[in-house]
Design an enzyme around this catalytic site. Structure first.
Site, short mmCIF file in Angstrom:
data_model
loop_
_atom_site.label_atom_id
_atom_site.label_comp_id
_atom_site.label_asym_id
_atom_site.label_seq_id
_atom_site.Cartn_x
_atom_site.Cartn_y
_atom_site.Cartn_z
N GLY A 13 0.91 -0.70 -0.14
CA GLY A 13 0.39 -0.03 0.24
C GLY A 13 1.09 1.03 0.11
O GLY A 13 2.22 0.98 0.90
N CYS A 14 0.19 2.11 -0.63
CA CYS A 14 1.27 3.60 -0.75
C CYS A 14 -0.09 4.17 -0.64
O CYS A 14 -1.01 4.40 -0.65
CB CYS A 14 2.25 3.70 -2.34
SG CYS A 14 1.20 3.77 -3.49
N PRO A 15 0.64 5.60 -0.27
CA PRO A 15 -0.17 6.62 0.08
C PRO A 15 -1.54 7.18 -1.02
O PRO A 15 -2.76 7.80 -0.66
CB PRO A 15 0.88 8.33 0.03
CG PRO A 15 1.99 7.66 0.61
CD PRO A 15 1.87 6.12 0.59
N THR A 21 1.79 0.93 -5.61
CA THR A 21 1.16 -1.09 -4.44
C THR A 21 1.25 -1.33 -5.20
O THR A 21 1.84 -2.78 -4.82
CB THR A 21 -0.13 0.20 -4.27
OG1 THR A 21 -0.35 1.02 -3.25
CG2 THR A 21 -1.32 -1.29 -3.54
N LYS A 70 0.96 2.47 4.89
CA LYS A 70 -0.80 2.85 4.99
C LYS A 70 -0.81 1.89 6.05
O LYS A 70 -0.27 1.22 6.51
CB LYS A 70 -1.46 2.67 3.77
CG LYS A 70 -1.26 3.41 2.62
CD LYS A 70 -2.03 3.11 1.11
CE LYS A 70 -3.74 4.36 1.50
NZ LYS A 70 -4.69 3.47 0.46
#
Length: 474
Positions: A13-15, A21, A70
């Protein structure tokens, strides 16, 4: 007798949930396949959780790999050996993470069981488990990731309304158009929620729902008093940690008072304390925020070269990471609060150039790249055109000390030219899709292509020299 194939579960997960992601997902799957292990990856992208891990999969997993920036629901991993890493490491160091998983020597994760009920458990990992800096980063990125859809939707709607004229929203103007006015109103409304949502989700990542309520009100106050983005950050962390402290001191409340506590007491105290804090400190924060915005905006005219270098280096340094996001969020805030489309143009250019560098290099110096790299290079033309910098990551990850400086130089050239040409981009996203809305659109294309071609030639020549050197040593 053959041994059982090892099986891992992972979460990426990335922002923003756009590229990192899924690049981490692909890298982990590829690394696991090479290691002869099975893997299931849950992604937490822009549309939310996909391919969610089941209880059965987690139960039979030999290792859990978290490659996420995240907040992740952790209770389900209680009792499982666990590797924790950033999503960037999931992209760049997937082989290393899988090797660690194969070794099977990681600590078993024990989920903290607080006396407070489940819905009040912090969404982010405990600071003492992951380090204060990591906790702050995840909280900040949680705010950014949830804010971005409001920014993009609002910015694009406002930009579309300008098709009817720059004053088409104004009933007193000859350009007035009711459809344009409606689009402009919707866009402004979406923009107005930017700071409150940003602030609320910072607080939410620290103390969950109690923090969300106090943080949202703190963000509304930050907007109302002119404290803007800076005020949102301060209000978000203040609300989050204050409500976390409130949860701690009220943990011994009897269960019979749980409804009173969660529905009445916590929201009331949170909104009151955060509200008083923001009203008291708001004028000082607003002054600092205004001063910062004026200084940055002033560099456009006073020293576009310096500003171009700063924005270019920030955007290309980590390609969608926190430094890149800092430049992007600053651009969106200036666009939202001051209507500054010049700054936004530089930021967008600086993120569009790096993938273009890769694309040009793989085309002009084709024989010095592997077939897989050549295919990835062509995709970068599309990624550049749609304002997605992350396409350059696989190339930068292979040789960061040489490739990243080339990308930073190229992005700085593009951003600087954009500022010199006084290009104005009235939307915070979209890339070339919004070209018809851009002031001096042709010059904008020249700036982007100049940075991309310069970097492409430099990077291509470097790969040629590297190829020739390796040929001589064989």
């Amino acid at each position: 007798m053959s041994t059982r194939e090892k099986f891992f579960v992972a979460v990426t997960g990335c922002p923003t949930g756009i590229a990192h992601t899924f690049m981490a997902e692909a890298a982990l799957k590829k690394a696991a396949e090479k290691a002869g292990a099975g893997i299931r990856v849950e992604t937490n992208g822009a549309v939310g959780i996909e391919n969610a891990l089941t209880a059965e999969e987690i139960a039979r997993a030999d290792m859990v790999i978290l490659a996420s920036d995240k907040a992740v629901e952790m209770a389900r991993f209680d009792g499982k050996p666990l590797i924790r890493a950033s999503v960037g490491h999931g992209v760049k160091k997937a082989t290393e993470l899988v090797a660690r998983a194969m070794a099977g020597e990681e600590d078993v994760y024990r989920h903290e069981q607080p006396a407070t009920p489940d819905h009040e458990k912090p969404a982010a990992e405990k600071a003492e488990r992951q380090g204060a800096g990591r906790s702050v980063y995840i909280s900040l990125m949680n705010g950014v990731s949830n804010m971005l859809p409001f920014v993009v939707a609002g910015g694009v709607l406002i930009a579309i309304s300008f098709f009817w004229g720059i004053y088409s929203f104004d009933p007193t103007s000859a350009q007035y158009n009711p459809i344009a006015a409606s689009l402009f109103k919707l866009g402004k409304l979406s923009f107005s929620l930017m700071v409150p949502v940003f602030t609320a989700f910072i607080a939410y990542s620290i103390s969950n729902r109690p923090g969300f309520v106090a943080g949202f009100v703190g963000g509304l106050l930050a907007t109302d008093i002119g404290a803007g983005f800076l005020g949102g950050i301060i209000a978000g962390f203040f609300a989050g940690y204050f409500m976390k402290w409130m949860l701690h001191i009220t943990r011994s409340f009897p269960r019979s008072l749980e409804g009173f506590k969660s529905i009445f007491l916590m929201p009331l105290i949170g909104v009151l304390v955060v509200g008083v804090f923001m009203l008291s400190a708001g004028s000082t924060i607003a002054a600092l925020n205004k001063g910062m915005m004026v200084w940055l905006a002033g560099l456009e005219h006073a020293n576009p070269l310096l500003l171009g270098i700063v924005i270019g280096c920030m955007s290309a340094f980590d390609l969608g990471g926190p430094v890149n996001k800092a430049a992007y969020v600053t651009g969106t805030m200036l666009l939202a609060e001051q209507g500054n489309a010049l700054f936004m143009a530089g930021v967008m250019t600086a993120s569009m150039v790096p993938p273009l560098v890769i694309a040009f290099a793989t085309v002009m110096f084709r024989k010095y790249f592997e077939k897989e790299e050549q295919a990835a290079g062509l995709v970068n033309f599309i990624l550049s055109a749609t304002f997605i910098a992350e396409g350059a990551i696989p190339f930068a990850a292979k040789d960061p000390l040489r490739v990243i400086p080339i990308l930073m130089l190229s992005a700085s050239i593009g951003a600087t030219l954009t500022f010199f040409f006084k290009v104005a981009v009235p939307a915070p996203h979209g890339g070339l899709i919004i070209l018809p809305l851009v002031t001096h659109g042709l010059l904008w294309l020249i700036a982007i292509l100049s940075g991309g071609l310069t970097g492409g030639i430099i990077y291509g020549l470097y790969r040629k020299a590297k190829f020739n050197k390796s040929a001589l040593t064989v």
